[in-house]
Design a protein around this motif. Structure first.
Motif, PDB file in Angstrom:
ATOM      1  N   ARG A  80      48.094 109.707  -9.928  1.00  0.00           N
ATOM      2  CA  ARG A  80      49.162 110.409  -9.233  1.00  0.00           C
ATOM      3  C   ARG A  80      49.720 109.619  -8.057  1.00  0.00           C
ATOM      4  NH1 ARG A  80      45.905 116.025  -8.786  1.00  0.00           N
ATOM      5  NH2 ARG A  80      44.281 114.464  -8.393  1.00  0.00           N
ATOM      6  N   GLY A  81      48.984 108.625  -7.613  1.00  0.00           N
ATOM      7  CA  GLY A  81      49.483 107.786  -6.529  1.00  0.00           C
ATOM      8  C   GLY A  81      50.102 106.488  -7.003  1.00  0.00           C
ATOM      9  N   LEU A  82      50.285 106.331  -8.300  1.00  0.00           N
ATOM     10  CA  LEU A  82      50.777 105.076  -8.863  1.00  0.00           C
ATOM     11  C   LEU A  82      52.097 105.282  -9.600  1.00  0.00           C
ATOM     12  CD1 LEU A  82      47.508 103.710 -10.498  1.00  0.00           C
ATOM     13  CD2 LEU A  82      48.529 102.960  -8.333  1.00  0.00           C
ATOM     14  N   LYS A  83      52.888 104.238  -9.649  1.00  0.00           N
ATOM     15  CA  LYS A  83      54.053 104.172 -10.535  1.00  0.00           C
ATOM     16  C   LYS A  83      53.759 103.113 -11.580  1.00  0.00           C
ATOM     17  CE  LYS A  83      59.101 103.804 -10.644  1.00  0.00           C
ATOM     18  NZ  LYS A  83      59.144 102.995 -11.874  1.00  0.00           N
ATOM     19  N   LEU A  84      53.676 103.519 -12.814  1.00  0.00           N
ATOM     20  CA  LEU A  84      53.367 102.578 -13.890  1.00  0.00           C
ATOM     21  C   LEU A  84      54.627 101.822 -14.282  1.00  0.00           C
ATOM     22  CD1 LEU A  84      51.151 104.921 -16.087  1.00  0.00           C
ATOM     23  CD2 LEU A  84      50.370 103.143 -14.509  1.00  0.00           C
ATOM     24  N   PRO A  85      54.588 100.492 -14.288  1.00  0.00           N
ATOM     25  CA  PRO A  85      55.789  99.723 -14.633  1.00  0.00           C
ATOM     26  C   PRO A  85      56.120  99.814 -16.120  1.00  0.00           C
ATOM     27  CG  PRO A  85      53.928  98.248 -14.308  1.00  0.00           C
ATOM     28  CD  PRO A  85      53.448  99.627 -13.928  1.00  0.00           C
ATOM     29  N   ASP A  86      57.380  99.566 -16.439  1.00  0.00           N
ATOM     30  CA  ASP A  86      57.806  99.641 -17.834  1.00  0.00           C
ATOM     31  C   ASP A  86      57.110  98.615 -18.720  1.00  0.00           C
ATOM     32  OD1 ASP A  86      59.518 101.672 -17.121  1.00  0.00           O
ATOM     33  OD2 ASP A  86      61.312 100.409 -17.053  1.00  0.00           O
ATOM     34  N   ASP A  87      56.698  97.495 -18.133  1.00  0.00           N
ATOM     35  CA  ASP A  87      56.060  96.453 -18.948  1.00  0.00           C
ATOM     36  C   ASP A  87      54.537  96.574 -18.944  1.00  0.00           C
ATOM     37  OD1 ASP A  87      55.601  95.673 -16.328  1.00  0.00           O
ATOM     38  OD2 ASP A  87      56.097  93.560 -16.659  1.00  0.00           O
ATOM     39  N   ALA A  88      54.025  97.732 -18.527  1.00  0.00           N
ATOM     40  CA  ALA A  88      52.575  97.923 -18.480  1.00  0.00           C
ATOM     41  C   ALA A  88      51.959  97.905 -19.875  1.00  0.00           C
ATOM     42  CB  ALA A  88      52.236  99.244 -17.793  1.00  0.00           C
ATOM     43  N   VAL A  89      50.729  97.446 -19.921  1.00  0.00           N
ATOM     44  CA  VAL A  89      49.875  97.604 -21.092  1.00  0.00           C
ATOM     45  C   VAL A  89      48.841  98.656 -20.700  1.00  0.00           C
ATOM     46  CG1 VAL A  89      48.265  96.469 -22.670  1.00  0.00           C
ATOM     47  CG2 VAL A  89      50.259  95.216 -21.797  1.00  0.00           C
ATOM     48  N   LEU A  90      48.864  99.798 -21.368  1.00  0.00           N
ATOM     49  CA  LEU A  90      48.028 100.942 -21.005  1.00  0.00           C
ATOM     50  C   LEU A  90      46.859 101.040 -21.978  1.00  0.00           C
ATOM     51  CD1 LEU A  90      50.906 103.542 -20.449  1.00  0.00           C
ATOM     52  CD2 LEU A  90      49.792 102.095 -18.725  1.00  0.00           C
ATOM     53  N   ALA A  91      45.650 100.832 -21.481  1.00  0.00           N
ATOM     54  CA  ALA A  91      44.481 100.752 -22.362  1.00  0.00           C
ATOM     55  C   ALA A  91      43.589 101.973 -22.202  1.00  0.00           C
ATOM     56  CB  ALA A  91      43.684  99.485 -22.058  1.00  0.00           C
ATOM     57  N   ALA A 139      42.955  91.408 -31.392  1.00  0.00           N
ATOM     58  CA  ALA A 139      41.798  91.164 -30.532  1.00  0.00           C
ATOM     59  C   ALA A 139      42.224  91.305 -29.070  1.00  0.00           C
ATOM     60  CB  ALA A 139      41.247  89.762 -30.787  1.00  0.00           C
ATOM     61  N   VAL A 140      41.272  91.530 -28.191  1.00  0.00           N
ATOM     62  CA  VAL A 140      41.595  91.708 -26.771  1.00  0.00           C
ATOM     63  C   VAL A 140      42.331  90.492 -26.221  1.00  0.00           C
ATOM     64  CG1 VAL A 140      40.584  91.944 -24.460  1.00  0.00           C
ATOM     65  CG2 VAL A 140      39.746  93.362 -26.343  1.00  0.00           C
ATOM     66  N   ASP A 141      41.930  89.292 -26.643  1.00  0.00           N
ATOM     67  CA  ASP A 141      42.599  88.097 -26.114  1.00  0.00           C
ATOM     68  C   ASP A 141      43.976  87.861 -26.734  1.00  0.00           C
ATOM     69  OD1 ASP A 141      41.918  87.214 -28.647  1.00  0.00           O
ATOM     70  OD2 ASP A 141      40.605  85.587 -27.966  1.00  0.00           O
ATOM     71  N   GLU A 142      44.395  88.736 -27.654  1.00  0.00           N
ATOM     72  CA  GLU A 142      45.723  88.643 -28.253  1.00  0.00           C
ATOM     73  C   GLU A 142      46.675  89.727 -27.743  1.00  0.00           C
ATOM     74  OE1 GLU A 142      44.654  87.011 -32.738  1.00  0.00           O
ATOM     75  OE2 GLU A 142      44.430  89.165 -32.323  1.00  0.00           O
ATOM     76  N   LEU A 143      46.246  90.529 -26.781  1.00  0.00           N
ATOM     77  CA  LEU A 143      47.079  91.634 -26.314  1.00  0.00           C
ATOM     78  C   LEU A 143      48.401  91.133 -25.757  1.00  0.00           C
ATOM     79  CD1 LEU A 143      44.479  93.952 -24.539  1.00  0.00           C
ATOM     80  CD2 LEU A 143      45.464  94.190 -26.825  1.00  0.00           C
ATOM     81  N   PRO A 144      49.458  91.953 -25.850  1.00  0.00           N
ATOM     82  CA  PRO A 144      50.773  91.535 -25.356  1.00  0.00           C
ATOM     83  C   PRO A 144      50.740  91.259 -23.855  1.00  0.00           C
ATOM     84  CG  PRO A 144      50.942  93.507 -26.714  1.00  0.00           C
ATOM     85  CD  PRO A 144      49.493  93.287 -26.471  1.00  0.00           C
ATOM     86  N   PRO A 145      51.698  90.483 -23.372  1.00  0.00           N
ATOM     87  CA  PRO A 145      51.751  90.205 -21.936  1.00  0.00           C
ATOM     88  C   PRO A 145      52.104  91.454 -21.143  1.00  0.00           C
ATOM     89  CG  PRO A 145      53.732  89.394 -23.034  1.00  0.00           C
ATOM     90  CD  PRO A 145      52.801  89.837 -24.117  1.00  0.00           C
ATOM     91  N   GLY A 146      51.770  91.417 -19.859  1.00  0.00           N
ATOM     92  CA  GLY A 146      52.081  92.524 -18.974  1.00  0.00           C
ATOM     93  C   GLY A 146      50.858  92.966 -18.202  1.00  0.00           C
ATOM     94  N   PRO A 147      51.048  93.621 -17.066  1.00  0.00           N
ATOM     95  CA  PRO A 147      49.907  94.101 -16.269  1.00  0.00           C
ATOM     96  C   PRO A 147      49.115  95.154 -17.042  1.00  0.00           C
ATOM     97  CG  PRO A 147      51.973  95.028 -15.446  1.00  0.00           C
ATOM     98  CD  PRO A 147      52.345  93.999 -16.465  1.00  0.00           C
TER      99      PRO A 147
END
Length: 255
Positions: A193-204, A173-181
């Motif tokens: 193109r103007g962003l650096k995605l962090p390694d701990d990102a959650v990409l939706a 469920a959405v409220d169970e997603l792993p931690p991270g930005p």
């Protein structure tokens, strides 16, 4: 033609009907990848053992001996009766599904060295499989689906070529997603193109038809947009995931 060894068929049916969750590995490549990434495969059959081992010699010599020990030849009629849709390689196997607990530990572990991909209420089984294959190739921590689609459905596993075993795959469920930005892809977001995605990102990524759900959008930390020519409506889901993971890897992420 009669089957020289009937035991694998009985073992197959016992496993398929038993209480332990199993995964259908449909075709040579699914079996190859599952074995390569540590799946437990109690039974594997083929309608042409010689051809399957020749494929292993050519494409996967690292697992050739393991497949030699695993594969039992059965008649084509028996093989076809065991699978919903015979594969051109005439290979099939049953693997034990990884435990949910182990997958959740991998998804929740921090710090992470690679993002988690979230498919928000996906609808297309083939697209989900393609995304899992991509995520495994990029070394993503895992793939999470929300909604009703089962990411371990046989069609998804077939589309993922058995690479479910190379990453953590679960439905949450959405409220169970792993931690991270949480970075969610949306046409109104900031140009990636103007962003650096962090390694701990959650990409939706939203569903193929309706985009991001209101629930996930409310939880999002950053809206991100992929470059797209005006008047082009959207990219295919797997294409969007590939572009995003490539951007992550090209700006400092693994592999």
């Amino acid at each position: 033609m009669t089957d020289p060894v009937p035991d694998p068929v009985r073992a197959w049916r016992r496993l398929a009907d038993g209480p332990t969750p199993t995964v259908l590995l449909d075709g040579f490549h699914a079996l190859k990848h599952a074995v390569r990434f540590g799946a437990e495969v109690p039974v594997a059959v083929t309608a042409d053992r010689g051809a399957a081992l020749a494929l292993a010699e050519e494409l996967a010599p690292d697992v050739r001996d393991t497949l030699d020990a695993l594969l039992t030849e059965v008649s084509r009629d028996t093989y076809a009766a065991l699978v919903p849709r015979p594969h051109p390689t005439a290979v099939a196997a049953l693997a034990l599904r990884p435990s949910r607990e182990a997958n959740l530990r991998a998804l929740e572990h921090t710090p992470r060295g690679a993002p988690v991909v979230v498919l928000d209420q996906p609808r297309n089984l083939g697209n989900a499989g393609a995304v899992i294959r991509l995520a495994a190739g990029f070394g993503a921590t895992g793939v999470v689906t929300t909604g009703t689609l089962d990411p371990w459905h046989p069609t998804v596993v077939r589309g993922g070529a058995g690479l479910h075993f190379a990453t953590a795959v679960e439905r949450l469920a959405v409220d169970e997603l792993p931690p991270g930005p949480l970075f969610a892809l949306d046409p109104e977001g900031e140009d990636i193109r103007g962003l650096k995605l962090p390694d701990d990102a959650v990409l939706a990524f939203g569903s193929e038809r309706s985009g991001l759900s209101a629930e996930l959008r409310e939880r999002t930390d950053h809206l991100v947009a992929l470059p797209m020519r005006p008047q082009v409506s959207s990219y295919n889901l797997a294409t969007s995931v590939a572009m995003t993971l490539y951007h992550w890897s090209a700006t400092g992420g693994a592999p």
